[in-house]
Design a protein around this motif. Sequence first.
Motif, PDB file in Angstrom:
ATOM      1  N   ALA A 238     -10.340  -5.024   6.726  1.00 48.24           N
ATOM      2  CA  ALA A 238     -10.721  -3.993   7.779  1.00 48.24           C
ATOM      3  C   ALA A 238      -9.560  -3.565   8.593  1.00 48.24           C
ATOM      4  CB  ALA A 238     -11.978  -4.578   8.206  1.00 48.24           C
ATOM      5  N   ALA A 239      -9.147  -4.461   9.134  1.00 45.54           N
ATOM      6  CA  ALA A 239      -7.818  -3.934  10.166  1.00 45.54           C
ATOM      7  C   ALA A 239      -6.800  -2.940   9.319  1.00 45.54           C
ATOM      8  CB  ALA A 239      -7.332  -5.324  11.024  1.00 45.54           C
ATOM      9  N   LEU A 240      -6.474  -3.960   8.199  1.00 39.18           N
ATOM     10  CA  LEU A 240      -5.467  -3.228   7.390  1.00 39.18           C
ATOM     11  C   LEU A 240      -5.795  -1.889   6.869  1.00 39.18           C
ATOM     12  CD1 LEU A 240      -4.183  -6.035   5.294  1.00 39.18           C
ATOM     13  CD2 LEU A 240      -2.764  -4.671   6.645  1.00 39.18           C
ATOM     14  N   ALA A 241      -7.133  -1.620   6.551  1.00 34.94           N
ATOM     15  CA  ALA A 241      -7.547  -0.279   6.003  1.00 34.94           C
ATOM     16  C   ALA A 241      -7.765   0.637   7.159  1.00 34.94           C
ATOM     17  CB  ALA A 241      -9.036  -0.527   5.542  1.00 34.94           C
TER      18      ALA A 241
ATOM     19  N   ALA B 224      -4.471   5.704   9.529  1.00 36.37           N
ATOM     20  CA  ALA B 224      -4.063   6.165  10.908  1.00 36.37           C
ATOM     21  C   ALA B 224      -2.747   6.457  10.848  1.00 36.37           C
ATOM     22  CB  ALA B 224      -4.482   5.232  12.035  1.00 36.37           C
ATOM     23  N   PRO B 225      -2.202   7.333  11.981  1.00 35.68           N
ATOM     24  CA  PRO B 225      -0.770   7.465  12.116  1.00 35.68           C
ATOM     25  C   PRO B 225       0.048   6.149  12.487  1.00 35.68           C
ATOM     26  CG  PRO B 225      -1.931   8.991  13.484  1.00 35.68           C
ATOM     27  CD  PRO B 225      -2.930   8.163  13.037  1.00 35.68           C
TER      28      PRO B 225
ATOM     29  N   THR C 243       0.995   6.562   2.117  1.00 35.59           N
ATOM     30  CA  THR C 243       1.266   5.258   2.770  1.00 35.59           C
ATOM     31  C   THR C 243       1.330   4.462   1.619  1.00 35.59           C
ATOM     32  OG1 THR C 243      -0.149   6.138   4.449  1.00 35.59           O
ATOM     33  CG2 THR C 243      -0.018   3.806   4.413  1.00 35.59           C
ATOM     34  N   VAL C 244       2.330   3.095   1.924  1.00 33.79           N
ATOM     35  CA  VAL C 244       2.251   2.126   1.249  1.00 33.79           C
ATOM     36  C   VAL C 244       1.865   0.809   2.088  1.00 33.79           C
ATOM     37  CG1 VAL C 244       3.900   0.445   0.187  1.00 33.79           C
ATOM     38  CG2 VAL C 244       3.949   3.046  -0.010  1.00 33.79           C
TER      39      VAL C 244
ATOM     40  N   GLY D 253       9.329   9.922  -0.634  1.00 32.28           N
ATOM     41  CA  GLY D 253       8.576  10.793   0.468  1.00 32.28           C
ATOM     42  C   GLY D 253       7.489  10.024   1.417  1.00 32.28           C
ATOM     43  N   VAL D 254       7.455   8.612   0.949  1.00 33.21           N
ATOM     44  CA  VAL D 254       6.315   7.915   1.820  1.00 33.21           C
ATOM     45  C   VAL D 254       6.371   8.073   3.421  1.00 33.21           C
ATOM     46  CG1 VAL D 254       5.700   5.580   2.418  1.00 33.21           C
ATOM     47  CG2 VAL D 254       5.875   6.140  -0.159  1.00 33.21           C
ATOM     48  N   ARG D 255       5.386   8.362   3.833  1.00 27.95           N
ATOM     49  CA  ARG D 255       5.442   8.546   5.366  1.00 27.95           C
ATOM     50  C   ARG D 255       4.925   7.538   6.333  1.00 27.95           C
ATOM     51  NH1 ARG D 255       2.446  14.336   4.582  1.00 27.95           N
ATOM     52  NH2 ARG D 255       2.173  13.297   2.313  1.00 27.95           N
ATOM     53  N   HIS D 256       4.595   6.381   5.793  1.00 26.36           N
ATOM     54  CA  HIS D 256       4.076   5.349   6.511  1.00 26.36           C
ATOM     55  C   HIS D 256       3.960   3.986   5.718  1.00 26.36           C
ATOM     56  CE1 HIS D 256       0.339   3.780   9.106  1.00 26.36           C
ATOM     57  NE2 HIS D 256       1.674   3.072   9.395  1.00 26.36           N
ATOM     58  N   GLN D 257       5.063   2.901   6.064  1.00 27.44           N
ATOM     59  CA  GLN D 257       5.075   1.686   5.591  1.00 27.44           C
ATOM     60  C   GLN D 257       4.076   0.555   6.319  1.00 27.44           C
ATOM     61  OE1 GLN D 257       6.395   0.317   2.825  1.00 27.44           O
ATOM     62  NE2 GLN D 257       7.926   2.035   2.228  1.00 27.44           N
TER      63      GLN D 257
END
Length: 248
Positions: A166-169, A174-175, A53-54, A86-90
């Motif tokens: 906290a929201a970003l974390a 999460a998916p 994740t990035v 191969g990052v799976r979540h931006q």
Amino acid sequence: MKITVIGGTGLIGSQLVTKLRDAGHEVVAASLSSGLDLLTGAGLDEALDGAHTVVNVSNSPTFDERSLAFFRTTVGNLLGAGERAGVRHQVALSIVGVDQVPGLDYYRAKVLQEDLLRGGPTPYSIVRATQFFEFMDAVISMTADDKAVRLPATPVQPIASAEVVAALADVAAAPPLNGILEVAGPDTFTLDELGRLTLAARKDERPVITDAGAGMFAAAPGTVLTAGPDARLAPTHYEEWLAASLDG
């Protein structure tokens, strides 16, 4: 999970790096000081190597029309490097109401950032936050002189930066949402009212003059800077945070 935080040394990024590490994630804090140059792409492949994740909390150095070119270039570089790695979540941090204030160059630039992310090759999440408590002094200073402060009666719903973190974390771990999460503070104020609260707490006797044309937020119509009904509301009230910041 390995997570790379782009802009990992700023107000949000530094807190996010700590919070994610405390949660047990492997975290890379990427910034100019670590050798990353988003504009040229230098250091991106190294920063994203092995990342699942990035989270992009980087910011344009200007708030004028040049911010459009900044986001166009940097988001393109980040998405390209992410695909190679191969990052799976931006994940990107944006602003509540950003698509409803076309009179502000910076807001148009953030809309461009969001659009590029949506059209990119990787599943994504956008976290839109309201104005941070920590920025209130800067907002006041933009329209202040020695005698008075001028602020519009624009409704705002400010939030502590720690609660944005906290929201970003949570989103980063999460998916992908493939959509938007709004986060905001628990209370709505007009900006001039918020200015008066802040000055009074600081024992600053300058009056706040309500001026519909003062400052960048004068361009925001109606209640666009306040969160919608599905927003995640943070618990900390501005007056509590302000008192604690003064005690500290």
